[in-house]
Design a protein around this motif. Structure first.
Motif, PDB file in Angstrom:
ATOM      1  N   UNK A   1       0.806  -1.221   0.000  1.00  0.00           N
ATOM      2  CA  UNK A   1       0.000   0.000   0.000  1.00  0.00           C
ATOM      3  C   UNK A   1       0.838   1.270   0.000  1.00  0.00           C
ATOM      4  N   UNK A   2       2.157   1.130   0.122  1.00  0.00           N
ATOM      5  CA  UNK A   2       3.031   2.297   0.193  1.00  0.00           C
ATOM      6  C   UNK A   2       3.932   2.356  -1.034  1.00  0.00           C
ATOM      7  N   UNK A   3       4.360   3.554  -1.422  1.00  0.00           N
ATOM      8  CA  UNK A   3       5.252   3.673  -2.586  1.00  0.00           C
ATOM      9  C   UNK A   3       6.560   2.925  -2.357  1.00  0.00           C
ATOM     10  N   UNK A   4       7.173   2.497  -3.427  1.00  0.00           N
ATOM     11  CA  UNK A   4       8.459   1.810  -3.316  1.00  0.00           C
ATOM     12  C   UNK A   4       9.504   2.802  -2.825  1.00  0.00           C
ATOM     13  N   UNK A   5      10.540   2.336  -2.132  1.00  0.00           N
ATOM     14  CA  UNK A   5      11.593   3.241  -1.662  1.00  0.00           C
ATOM     15  C   UNK A   5      12.179   4.058  -2.808  1.00  0.00           C
ATOM     16  N   UNK A   6      12.291   5.366  -2.572  1.00  0.00           N
ATOM     17  CA  UNK A   6      12.842   6.263  -3.576  1.00  0.00           C
ATOM     18  C   UNK A   6      11.814   6.912  -4.472  1.00  0.00           C
ATOM     19  N   UNK A   7      10.540   6.525  -4.356  1.00  0.00           N
ATOM     20  CA  UNK A   7       9.499   7.125  -5.190  1.00  0.00           C
ATOM     21  C   UNK A   7       9.295   8.588  -4.797  1.00  0.00           C
ATOM     22  N   UNK A   8       8.923   9.448  -5.741  1.00  0.00           N
ATOM     23  CA  UNK A   8       8.751  10.871  -5.423  1.00  0.00           C
ATOM     24  C   UNK A   8       7.743  11.144  -4.315  1.00  0.00           C
TER      25      UNK A   8
ATOM     26  N   UNK B   1      18.378  23.087  -1.866  1.00  0.00           N
ATOM     27  CA  UNK B   1      17.895  22.240  -0.784  1.00  0.00           C
ATOM     28  C   UNK B   1      16.574  21.568  -1.081  1.00  0.00           C
ATOM     29  N   UNK B   2      16.227  21.447  -2.349  1.00  0.00           N
ATOM     30  CA  UNK B   2      14.921  20.892  -2.723  1.00  0.00           C
ATOM     31  C   UNK B   2      15.121  19.731  -3.684  1.00  0.00           C
ATOM     32  N   UNK B   3      14.444  18.619  -3.413  1.00  0.00           N
ATOM     33  CA  UNK B   3      14.643  17.407  -4.204  1.00  0.00           C
ATOM     34  C   UNK B   3      13.803  17.366  -5.467  1.00  0.00           C
ATOM     35  N   UNK B   4      12.677  18.082  -5.471  1.00  0.00           N
ATOM     36  CA  UNK B   4      11.775  18.016  -6.613  1.00  0.00           C
ATOM     37  C   UNK B   4      10.782  16.881  -6.515  1.00  0.00           C
TER      38      UNK B   4
ATOM     39  N   UNK C   1       7.748  16.893  -5.078  1.00  0.00           N
ATOM     40  CA  UNK C   1       6.327  17.256  -5.074  1.00  0.00           C
ATOM     41  C   UNK C   1       5.834  17.484  -6.499  1.00  0.00           C
ATOM     42  N   UNK C   2       4.861  16.690  -6.918  1.00  0.00           N
ATOM     43  CA  UNK C   2       4.361  16.787  -8.294  1.00  0.00           C
ATOM     44  C   UNK C   2       3.780  18.164  -8.585  1.00  0.00           C
ATOM     45  N   UNK C   3       3.082  18.755  -7.608  1.00  0.00           N
ATOM     46  CA  UNK C   3       2.428  20.040  -7.853  1.00  0.00           C
ATOM     47  C   UNK C   3       3.447  21.147  -8.105  1.00  0.00           C
ATOM     48  N   UNK C   4       4.563  21.121  -7.390  1.00  0.00           N
ATOM     49  CA  UNK C   4       5.598  22.141  -7.586  1.00  0.00           C
ATOM     50  C   UNK C   4       6.254  21.967  -8.947  1.00  0.00           C
ATOM     51  N   UNK C   5       6.587  20.735  -9.284  1.00  0.00           N
ATOM     52  CA  UNK C   5       7.227  20.486 -10.578  1.00  0.00           C
ATOM     53  C   UNK C   5       6.276  20.813 -11.724  1.00  0.00           C
ATOM     54  N   UNK C   6       4.985  20.542 -11.530  1.00  0.00           N
ATOM     55  CA  UNK C   6       3.998  20.919 -12.552  1.00  0.00           C
ATOM     56  C   UNK C   6       4.026  22.427 -12.791  1.00  0.00           C
ATOM     57  N   UNK C   7       4.125  23.184 -11.691  1.00  0.00           N
ATOM     58  CA  UNK C   7       4.121  24.644 -11.810  1.00  0.00           C
ATOM     59  C   UNK C   7       5.361  25.142 -12.543  1.00  0.00           C
TER      60      UNK C   7
END
Length: 552
Positions: free
Chosen positions: A61-68, A206-209, A211-217
């Protein structure tokens, strides 16, 4: 404009998303397996990390390790109630004080070199830094997620400086930090971000990228004519590649003519320190006072008599002397990974890395010229090791660790595997009589598990750290395993390592530390043993550090 992620607050003592991911995994594992947290406390141990990753991967039920979306999903699973998430975040940032990077950013804002900071952080460190730099709490306008209209109005009116918190401040009523909330992040505020990118360049630090919403923006901003007129630069710490979506964003930016690129740095504080040196008009009052406020610890007194024993024996031995110089080569090669690839391709016996000042390393001058001549050498001189560059995990400190490990392996017949900022050392031939003392302490030094698929060896993890104004070699007995990389194999290796070391209590642990520190102690530990060029020579002390209580 600047965009700050959790990595910008690491030096202030605020955990990164990476740190909290492991904490969430510990909580879930302990709760679902009904085991004490103490059994999985050491997340620096690869075996423990493999065990936790295997548990998460097997949940279904959880994302695989390393998933965004790993961080957000684990946060929600560990703390389902928003109130609990709010309390957790409050605890993480409580007591944090601005670090050098925050004060440097505040100085940039005051001098007009920056006007607008976007951040996904919950902390108040930028605001606190501005209060120190400006001498008032009224200088910085802070806009949280619940006031997108205010952000648009203040930016349009150029009421600088402004900080916009895209995920809401921890004091905000609408704290957002779960998967659904991240996906539904306020569209109006993101539109303000997109519009701002049309008028200014952006530096991301200092940001990994993740968050889908931020990258979308940011991707949407590239579709606007004239986006990022001042460029788009992503500061990236370490040698591992960034998230693929970051690479895609930068490639897309270059394709539409935006001046952009990935800038590899040691850390954000050091990058801003270099930037501050280039800007003499900054108000450095707060920066200058930072060093005066640092806490200092005095060393414990030497043991005397029969009763003054330390309360706690530590696992660090002093590196009493290090090389004074390294070879420095200024050329057109890329980052540290490119340097390693060039050395490997040339089959050269060099130990080298890439810093902002050029390639530095140890080896013969002839080999350095042979390897780096194709990259147009413009300078060939010496680099001096400065204490200020050894206080954190810099390229210089990493180079010294590589050289010291090479020397220890050569002298004692050890194999080494690098894992992030740690090397795992294990006997090359565990059956050799050289290891008889270790065998008497722990029994067999090697074997196979998982039907013979996984080899294990008794070993030790080593790394360098700075404390009490000097360099220390930290030793931590470990079980070295050669699993095949699969989840099942890693889990079995982790179970074996935990079972083998579970009963090593104080007395046994003390004897093991005594063995390894005694083995490594010595003068003139040479990395390469060469007669020309520059070699690295170390002296490692015998006595471990200790904590001492002085009775009045």
């Amino acid at each position: 404009m600047w965009f700050l992620g959790a990595g910008a607050s690491v030096s202030a003592g605020v955990p990164t998303a990476w740190d909290m991911i492991w904490q969430f995994k510990q909580i879930l594992y302990a709760a679902q397996r009904r085991v004490p947290l103490s059994t999985i406390a050491d997340t620096g141990n690869p075996s423990v990390r493999a065990l936790l990753d295997a548990h998460v991967s097997g949940s279904g039920s959880l994302p695989v390790p390393g998933a965004p979306d790993e961080y957000a999903a684990l946060f929600e699973a560990a703390y389902p109630a928003e109130k609990d998430r709010r309390t957790f975040i409050d605890g993480m940032i409580g007591g944090a004080k601005p670090a050098y990077g925050h004060l440097a950013l505040a100085a940039l804002l005051k001098a007009g070199h920056a006007h607008l900071i976007w951040t996904t952080n919950f902390d108040h460190l930028v605001a606190d830094a501005c209060a120190q730099t400006y001498g008032t709490t009224k200088s910085l306008s802070v806009v949280a997620l619940d006031a997108p209209d205010l952000a648009a109005e203040q930016i349009a009116a150029q009421q600088w400086p402004i900080e916009v918190k895209l995920h809401g401040d921890f004091r905000s009523r609408r704290l957002k930090n779960t998967p659904d909330e991240l996906r539904q992040q306020d569209a109006q505020l993101r539109e303000v971000l997109v519009d701002s990118c049309r008028r200014s360049g952006l530096v991301v630090g200092g940001y990994s990228g993740r968050d889908a919403s931020i990258m979308d923006a940011l991707e949407a901003a590239l579709e606007r004519p004239g986006a990022f007129p001042g460029g788009l630069f992503w500061l990236h710490r370490g040698e591992e590649p960034p998230f693929e979506r970051v690479n895609q964003l930068l490639e897309r930016a270059q394709a539409v003519g935006v001046d952009s690129g990935l800038v590899r740095i040691e850390n954000l504080d050091e990058a801003l320190r270099d930037l501050v040196r280039l800007l003499p008009d900054l108000d450095s009052t707060a920066l200058d006072s930072l060093g005066q406020k640092q806490r200092w610890w005095t060393a414990a007194p030497a043991l005397t008599g029969k009763h003054n024993w330390p309360l706690v024996r530590l696992n660090g031995i002093e590196v009493e002397s290090i090389p004074t110089n390294a070879r420095r080569v200024v050329c057109g090669i890329g980052g540290a990974a490119d340097v390693r690839d060039a050395i490997l391709a040339a089959k050269a016996d060099l130990i080298a890395t890439r810093t902002s000042g050029g390639v530095i390393g140890f080896g013969s001058d002839q080999e350095f010229r042979r390897v780096f001549a194709p990259y147009d050498i413009t300078d060939f001189d010496l680099s001096v090791f400065e204490d200020r560059r050894l206080r954190y995990d810099s390229g210089e400190r990493g180079l010294l660790r590589e050289a010291l490990v090479r020397g220890l392996c050569s002298v004692h017949g050890l194999d080494a595997q690098r894992r992030r900022n740690v090397h795992i050392l294990a006997p090359h031939d565990p059956a050799d009589e050289h290891w008889g003392s270790l065998r008497s302490l722990v029994g067999p030094l090697q074997g196979r598990i998982d039907g013979g698929k996984v080899r294990w060896r008794e070993g030790v993890a080593v790394r360098l750290d700075w404390a009490d104004d000097r360099l220390w070699l930290l030793v931590e007995p470990r079980i070295d395993t050669d699993d095949d990389g699969s989840t099942a194999s890693r889990a079995k290796a982790a179970d074996f390592a935990r079972e083998r070391t579970a009963r090593r209590y104080n007395r046994d642990a003390d004897k093991l530390i005594d063995f390894w520190t005694g083995l490594f102690a010595g003068e003139n530990v040479r990395a390469l043993g060469i007669g020309d060029g520059i070699d690295a020579s170390f002296a490692v002390g015998r006595r471990t550090a200790f904590s001492f209580r002085v009775t009045p």
